[in-house]
Design a protein around this motif. Structure first.
Motif, PDB file in Angstrom:
ATOM      1  N   MET A   1      44.118  34.415  31.237  1.00  0.00           N
ATOM      2  CA  MET A   1      43.202  35.351  31.871  1.00  0.00           C
ATOM      3  C   MET A   1      42.282  35.978  30.821  1.00  0.00           C
ATOM      4  SD  MET A   1      44.199  38.781  34.037  1.00  0.00           S
ATOM      5  CE  MET A   1      45.707  38.018  34.606  1.00  0.00           C
ATOM      6  N   THR A   2      41.043  36.287  31.190  1.00  0.00           N
ATOM      7  CA  THR A   2      40.150  36.994  30.268  1.00  0.00           C
ATOM      8  C   THR A   2      40.457  38.480  30.326  1.00  0.00           C
ATOM      9  OG1 THR A   2      38.409  37.383  31.918  1.00  0.00           O
ATOM     10  CG2 THR A   2      38.341  35.297  30.703  1.00  0.00           C
ATOM     11  N   ARG A   3      40.132  39.179  29.238  1.00  0.00           N
ATOM     12  CA  ARG A   3      40.377  40.623  29.211  1.00  0.00           C
ATOM     13  C   ARG A   3      39.509  41.321  30.256  1.00  0.00           C
ATOM     14  NH1 ARG A   3      37.080  43.790  26.072  1.00  0.00           N
ATOM     15  NH2 ARG A   3      38.831  45.033  25.323  1.00  0.00           N
ATOM     16  N   GLN A   4      38.313  40.773  30.525  1.00  0.00           N
ATOM     17  CA  GLN A   4      37.429  41.380  31.518  1.00  0.00           C
ATOM     18  C   GLN A   4      38.052  41.311  32.922  1.00  0.00           C
ATOM     19  OE1 GLN A   4      36.419  39.172  29.249  1.00  0.00           O
ATOM     20  NE2 GLN A   4      34.967  40.307  27.968  1.00  0.00           N
ATOM     21  N   THR A   5      38.682  40.152  33.220  1.00  0.00           N
ATOM     22  CA  THR A   5      39.323  40.003  34.528  1.00  0.00           C
ATOM     23  C   THR A   5      40.442  41.021  34.694  1.00  0.00           C
ATOM     24  OG1 THR A   5      38.812  37.642  34.645  1.00  0.00           O
ATOM     25  CG2 THR A   5      40.617  38.431  36.015  1.00  0.00           C
ATOM     26  N   PHE A   6      41.262  41.184  33.665  1.00  0.00           N
ATOM     27  CA  PHE A   6      42.366  42.134  33.775  1.00  0.00           C
ATOM     28  C   PHE A   6      41.853  43.559  33.883  1.00  0.00           C
ATOM     29  CE2 PHE A   6      45.910  44.689  31.894  1.00  0.00           C
ATOM     30  CZ  PHE A   6      46.781  44.523  32.968  1.00  0.00           C
ATOM     31  N   TRP A   7      40.765  43.867  33.176  1.00  0.00           N
ATOM     32  CA  TRP A   7      40.163  45.190  33.268  1.00  0.00           C
ATOM     33  C   TRP A   7      39.743  45.474  34.708  1.00  0.00           C
ATOM     34  CZ3 TRP A   7      34.669  46.620  31.132  1.00  0.00           C
ATOM     35  CH2 TRP A   7      34.434  47.979  31.331  1.00  0.00           C
ATOM     36  N   HIS A   8      39.136  44.485  35.353  1.00  0.00           N
ATOM     37  CA  HIS A   8      38.732  44.655  36.754  1.00  0.00           C
ATOM     38  C   HIS A   8      39.949  44.857  37.660  1.00  0.00           C
ATOM     39  CE1 HIS A   8      34.538  44.113  36.054  1.00  0.00           C
ATOM     40  NE2 HIS A   8      34.658  42.875  35.616  1.00  0.00           N
ATOM     41  N   ARG A   9      41.045  44.176  37.337  1.00  0.00           N
ATOM     42  CA  ARG A   9      42.277  44.354  38.119  1.00  0.00           C
ATOM     43  C   ARG A   9      42.792  45.791  37.969  1.00  0.00           C
ATOM     44  NH1 ARG A   9      42.909  41.044  41.916  1.00  0.00           N
ATOM     45  NH2 ARG A   9      45.159  41.464  41.951  1.00  0.00           N
ATOM     46  N   ILE A  10      42.761  46.333  36.750  1.00  0.00           N
ATOM     47  CA  ILE A  10      43.202  47.707  36.514  1.00  0.00           C
ATOM     48  C   ILE A  10      42.346  48.682  37.323  1.00  0.00           C
ATOM     49  CG2 ILE A  10      43.376  49.563  34.804  1.00  0.00           C
ATOM     50  CD1 ILE A  10      44.097  47.500  32.722  1.00  0.00           C
ATOM     51  N   LYS A  11      41.032  48.464  37.289  1.00  0.00           N
ATOM     52  CA  LYS A  11      40.129  49.368  38.021  1.00  0.00           C
ATOM     53  C   LYS A  11      40.386  49.306  39.518  1.00  0.00           C
ATOM     54  CE  LYS A  11      36.061  48.172  36.285  1.00  0.00           C
ATOM     55  NZ  LYS A  11      34.610  48.291  36.046  1.00  0.00           N
ATOM     56  N   LEU A  12      40.727  48.118  40.024  1.00  0.00           N
ATOM     57  CA  LEU A  12      41.046  47.964  41.451  1.00  0.00           C
ATOM     58  C   LEU A  12      42.249  48.823  41.827  1.00  0.00           C
ATOM     59  CD1 LEU A  12      40.948  46.511  44.247  1.00  0.00           C
ATOM     60  CD2 LEU A  12      42.393  44.731  43.211  1.00  0.00           C
ATOM     61  N   TYR A  13      43.317  48.742  41.018  1.00  0.00           N
ATOM     62  CA  TYR A  13      44.531  49.508  41.312  1.00  0.00           C
ATOM     63  C   TYR A  13      44.292  51.010  41.144  1.00  0.00           C
ATOM     64  CZ  TYR A  13      46.745  44.940  41.216  1.00  0.00           C
ATOM     65  OH  TYR A  13      47.073  43.631  41.473  1.00  0.00           O
ATOM     66  N   ALA A  14      43.465  51.391  40.165  1.00  0.00           N
ATOM     67  CA  ALA A  14      43.142  52.809  39.966  1.00  0.00           C
ATOM     68  C   ALA A  14      42.390  53.353  41.179  1.00  0.00           C
ATOM     69  CB  ALA A  14      42.310  52.990  38.705  1.00  0.00           C
ATOM     70  N   LEU A  15      41.489  52.541  41.716  1.00  0.00           N
ATOM     71  CA  LEU A  15      40.731  52.943  42.905  1.00  0.00           C
ATOM     72  C   LEU A  15      41.661  53.109  44.099  1.00  0.00           C
ATOM     73  CD1 LEU A  15      37.856  53.419  44.072  1.00  0.00           C
ATOM     74  CD2 LEU A  15      37.808  50.975  44.645  1.00  0.00           C
ATOM     75  N   ARG A  16      42.561  52.131  44.266  1.00  0.00           N
ATOM     76  CA  ARG A  16      43.510  52.196  45.376  1.00  0.00           C
ATOM     77  C   ARG A  16      44.461  53.381  45.251  1.00  0.00           C
ATOM     78  NH1 ARG A  16      45.497  45.980  45.901  1.00  0.00           N
ATOM     79  NH2 ARG A  16      47.510  47.070  45.904  1.00  0.00           N
ATOM     80  N   ALA A  17      44.797  53.735  44.000  1.00  0.00           N
ATOM     81  CA  ALA A  17      45.730  54.842  43.766  1.00  0.00           C
ATOM     82  C   ALA A  17      45.034  56.202  43.788  1.00  0.00           C
ATOM     83  CB  ALA A  17      46.449  54.649  42.434  1.00  0.00           C
ATOM     84  N   GLY A  18      43.708  56.198  43.920  1.00  0.00           N
ATOM     85  CA  GLY A  18      42.964  57.452  43.969  1.00  0.00           C
ATOM     86  C   GLY A  18      42.881  58.171  42.638  1.00  0.00           C
ATOM     87  N   ILE A  19      42.883  57.405  41.537  1.00  0.00           N
ATOM     88  CA  ILE A  19      42.818  57.992  40.193  1.00  0.00           C
ATOM     89  C   ILE A  19      41.354  58.203  39.814  1.00  0.00           C
ATOM     90  CG2 ILE A  19      43.318  57.622  37.742  1.00  0.00           C
ATOM     91  CD1 ILE A  19      45.763  55.983  38.665  1.00  0.00           C
ATOM     92  N   ALA A  20      40.993  59.453  39.517  1.00  0.00           N
ATOM     93  CA  ALA A  20      39.596  59.781  39.236  1.00  0.00           C
ATOM     94  C   ALA A  20      39.225  59.573  37.767  1.00  0.00           C
ATOM     95  CB  ALA A  20      39.316  61.227  39.636  1.00  0.00           C
TER      96      ALA A  20
END
Length: 305
Positions: free
Chosen positions: A226-245
């Motif tokens: 996996m590219t680091r950019q792809t994993f970064w996008h995955r982290i942002k997805l979960y942060a959005l779902r978790a309501g982390i500001a």
């Protein structure tokens, strides 16, 4: 009508490549770092040649004039600070190789930079983020294991996505990390991370590989790293779902790892070793984050805070 003479094309001073070859062989720097050195030195070399001078003859005043020119053109201080770092290393090399007698940049000060504290997450936010992936889904099960491992070890994202099966020892609870400059370090995983990675390896990884073979610990759906950019996008997805500001960056969990360790009393040099920092001063920025948190706790809970 006589033809005008063509403008002479810029030719980089060969000593730049000699310097870069020496860096590559002696320091094992990454391609990106070497490219940054090359860019900085060639830009300076152009300026030097336009002044009818050479890199080995460049004076302290010429370097100051070049910095002034960059300032007038609106270059960021961070860019000029990186340039100064490149020039310092370059002229130290020339001095060592006896190509110059005096280091022209020794008395030139680097631009002062505001010390930016890294973005971090509270322990509650980390819990929310790590609990967000659905472990019944193979991709999210992989991501959950990656997030747990990242927070447990403080790895750089590049180090995480490039991990291979042979670098992991669940029995010993260790991961062998190859960091910057090819330096290796052993980092403990912790019980929760071991459990999550173990659960992922029992089923989700085989589903992702779909019959293909790969030594990558956390492969993509195409059985590739996996590219680091792809994993970064995955982290942002979960942060959005978790309501982390809080702003999320590729290093957010690495920063949280270091900050939370210090908040709980870890020794700074231990954190330095775990993070793979060659210089303790790089790790010391986290003490500011940890101190700010401790001051906040003191004011909130101490009877005379």
């Amino acid at each position: 009508m006589p033809k005008s003479e063509p403008k002479s094309r810029y030719q980089a001073d060969p000593i730049i490549d000699i310097f870069l070859d020496d860096l590559w062989s002696s320091r094992g720097l990454s391609d990106n770092t070497l490219a940054a050195y090359r860019t900085d030195l060639r830009h300076f070399d152009r300026y030097v040649q336009q002044a009818n001078d050479t890199l080995t003859q460049a004076s302290q005043q010429l370097i100051r004039d070049y910095l002034d020119t960059r300032f007038e053109k609106g270059f960021a201080r961070t860019s000029s600070a990186r340039l100064m770092s490149s020039l310092r290393r370059f002229y130290q090399f020339l001095l060592l190789k006896k190509q110059i007698q005096v280091d022209p940049i020794a008395q030139v000060k680097s631009p002062k930079l505001a010390r930016k504290l890294p973005d971090s997450l509270s322990e509650q936010d980390v819990d929310s983020l790590l609990n967000e992936p659905n472990v019944e889904d193979p991709i999210e099960c992989r991501d959950r294991a990656m997030l747990e491992l990242l927070y447990a070890t403080g790895l750089r994202v590049t180090e995480l996505v490039s991990l291979t099966m042979e670098q992991l020892s669940l029995r010993q609870g260790l991961v062998r990390v190859v960091g910057k400059g090819g330096k290796e370090r052993l980092v403990p995983l912790g019980e929760l991370a071991v459990n999550e990675v173990e659960h992922y390896l029992q089923g989700a990884r085989a589903e992702l590989l779909n019959g293909k073979t790969s030594d990558v610990l956390f492969p993509s759906k195409r059985a590739q790293m996996m590219t680091r950019q792809t994993f970064w996008h995955r982290i942002k997805l979960y942060a959005l779902r978790a309501g982390i500001a809080t702003h999320i960056s590729p290093h957010t969990l690495r920063h949280a790892f270091a900050t939370h360790l210090l908040n709980h009393g870890a020794d700074l040099r231990v954190v330095q070793l775990l993070l793979g920092h060659s210089d303790l001063s790089t790790t010391q920025i986290y003490t500011h984050v940890a101190t700010a948190r401790l001051n906040q706790l003191h004011s909130e809970h101490h009877p005379r805070g």
